[in-house]
Design an enzyme around this catalytic site. Sequence first.
Site, PDB file in Angstrom:
ATOM      1  N   ASP A 144       0.826  -1.218   0.000  1.00 51.03           N
ATOM      2  CA  ASP A 144       0.000   0.000   0.000  1.00 51.03           C
ATOM      3  C   ASP A 144       0.858   1.265   0.000  1.00 51.03           C
ATOM      4  O   ASP A 144       0.338   2.361   0.208  1.00 51.03           O
ATOM      5  CB  ASP A 144      -0.945  -0.003   1.207  1.00 51.03           C
ATOM      6  CG  ASP A 144      -0.208  -0.058   2.543  1.00 51.03           C
ATOM      7  OD1 ASP A 144       1.047  -0.012   2.551  1.00 51.03           O
ATOM      8  OD2 ASP A 144      -0.876  -0.135   3.591  1.00 51.03           O
ATOM      9  N   HIS A 151       3.358   1.950   2.132  1.00 55.87           N
ATOM     10  CA  HIS A 151       3.910   2.419   3.415  1.00 55.87           C
ATOM     11  C   HIS A 151       5.428   2.321   3.436  1.00 55.87           C
ATOM     12  O   HIS A 151       6.020   1.451   2.808  1.00 55.87           O
ATOM     13  CB  HIS A 151       3.271   1.698   4.619  1.00 55.87           C
ATOM     14  CG  HIS A 151       3.596   0.246   4.769  1.00 55.87           C
ATOM     15  ND1 HIS A 151       2.643  -0.718   4.985  1.00 55.87           N
ATOM     16  CD2 HIS A 151       4.779  -0.425   4.773  1.00 55.87           C
ATOM     17  CE1 HIS A 151       3.217  -1.899   5.113  1.00 55.87           C
ATOM     18  NE2 HIS A 151       4.519  -1.753   4.987  1.00 55.87           N
ATOM     19  N   GLU A 171       1.275   4.099   7.335  1.00 57.29           N
ATOM     20  CA  GLU A 171       0.252   3.631   6.409  1.00 57.29           C
ATOM     21  C   GLU A 171      -0.353   4.808   5.629  1.00 57.29           C
ATOM     22  O   GLU A 171      -0.204   5.967   6.038  1.00 57.29           O
ATOM     23  CB  GLU A 171      -0.854   2.923   7.202  1.00 57.29           C
ATOM     24  CG  GLU A 171      -0.390   1.664   7.927  1.00 57.29           C
ATOM     25  CD  GLU A 171      -0.200   0.473   6.995  1.00 57.29           C
ATOM     26  OE1 GLU A 171       0.194   0.650   5.827  1.00 57.29           O
ATOM     27  OE2 GLU A 171      -0.440  -0.661   7.456  1.00 57.29           O
TER      28      GLU A 171
HETATM   29  C1  F6R Z   1       9.847  -3.074   8.076  1.00 61.53           C
HETATM   30  C2  F6R Z   1       9.122  -1.966   7.489  1.00 61.53           C
HETATM   31  C3  F6R Z   1       8.108  -2.162   6.403  1.00 61.53           C
HETATM   32  C4  F6R Z   1       8.518  -3.187   5.350  1.00 61.53           C
HETATM   33  C5  F6R Z   1       7.400  -3.387   4.341  1.00 61.53           C
HETATM   34  C6  F6R Z   1       7.754  -4.426   3.300  1.00 61.53           C
HETATM   35  O1  F6R Z   1      10.744  -2.625   9.064  1.00 61.53           O
HETATM   36  O2  F6R Z   1       9.329  -0.866   7.899  1.00 61.53           O
HETATM   37  O3  F6R Z   1       7.876  -0.927   5.766  1.00 61.53           O
HETATM   38  O4  F6R Z   1       9.677  -2.764   4.722  1.00 61.53           O
HETATM   39  O5  F6R Z   1       6.233  -3.769   4.995  1.00 61.53           O
HETATM   40  O6  F6R Z   1       7.835  -5.681   3.896  1.00 61.53           O
HETATM   41  P1  F6R Z   1       8.438  -6.925   3.112  1.00 61.53           P
HETATM   42  O7  F6R Z   1       9.888  -6.629   2.907  1.00 61.53           O
HETATM   43  O8  F6R Z   1       8.257  -8.087   4.048  1.00 61.53           O
HETATM   44  O9  F6R Z   1       7.689  -7.030   1.843  1.00 61.53           O
END
Ligand code: F6R
Length: 256
Positions: free
Chosen positions: A132, A134, A139
């Site tokens: 999304d 973030h 978010e």
């Molecule tokens: C983690 C964080 C999140 C992740 C994001 C992607 O510390 O801040 O922003 O980077 O949710 O997660 P993955 O890498 O598991 O797809």
Amino acid sequence: MEIIIQPTAEAATRIAARVMARLLREKPNAVLGLATGSTPLQLYRELAQMNLDWRRVATFNLDEYVGLSPQHPESYHNFMRENLFQHVNILQKNVHIPDGMAADIPALCERYEKEIRAAGGIDLQLLGIGTDGHIGFNEPSSSLASRTRIKTLTPQTRRDNARHFGGEAQAPHHVITMGIGTIMEARHCLLLAFGGKKARAVAGAVEGPVTAMNPASVLQLHPRVTLCLDNAAAARLKMKQYYRWVFENKPEWQKF
Ligand code: F6R
């Protein structure tokens, strides 16, 4: 923004590892902002094998789940210990991760911000991106000026994270996350994104309007951002041919 598109996540990760290794060699007391999740796993494996000196390095993690103790297998404390810290010579006193069990979360958040400032600010902030858009756990609809605070995860992010918790029902609702304003103060942001699931968020972040509905789009306002993408994550970028050409034709002194 510098947009680096590589055929595979492995190749994109190798470039990110070189960027981080160069910083640690040039500035042995660098302050790193670190991310968790599946995206940086291979990067941490590579860094651990690079024979870098982490004794003077300080780290600040982006986020932690509220209600998970540092010992919880899915806590980001545990993630960092298992995937990076136990493999390098970092000193525990230089590691900072928000405490998901803090009794007074606002006080913890204020302290976290002070600690980042006292360390001299973040030299390089590693980022993943949510489906999304973030960054950290900011978010959609997060204030683009936000500081470290508690946030409520969206149903989409909880679904994305459900695999770690044995189902969506068990996935935490709340996190402590650095704010977007906090992230934007880092001197260099290095964002990694791999796989087709990230393509829409990446396209919005790079080529869409700056909007709180895609928090990563705020990086368009940051003076130094590097994105390391694989082909699948770059698939929806309209100008991808141009980004590839720029990377392949860099002047010698600008090469990684
Ligand atoms: C983690 C964080 C999140 C992740 C994001 C992607 O510390 O801040 O922003 O980077 O949710 O997660 P993955 O890498 O598991 O797809």
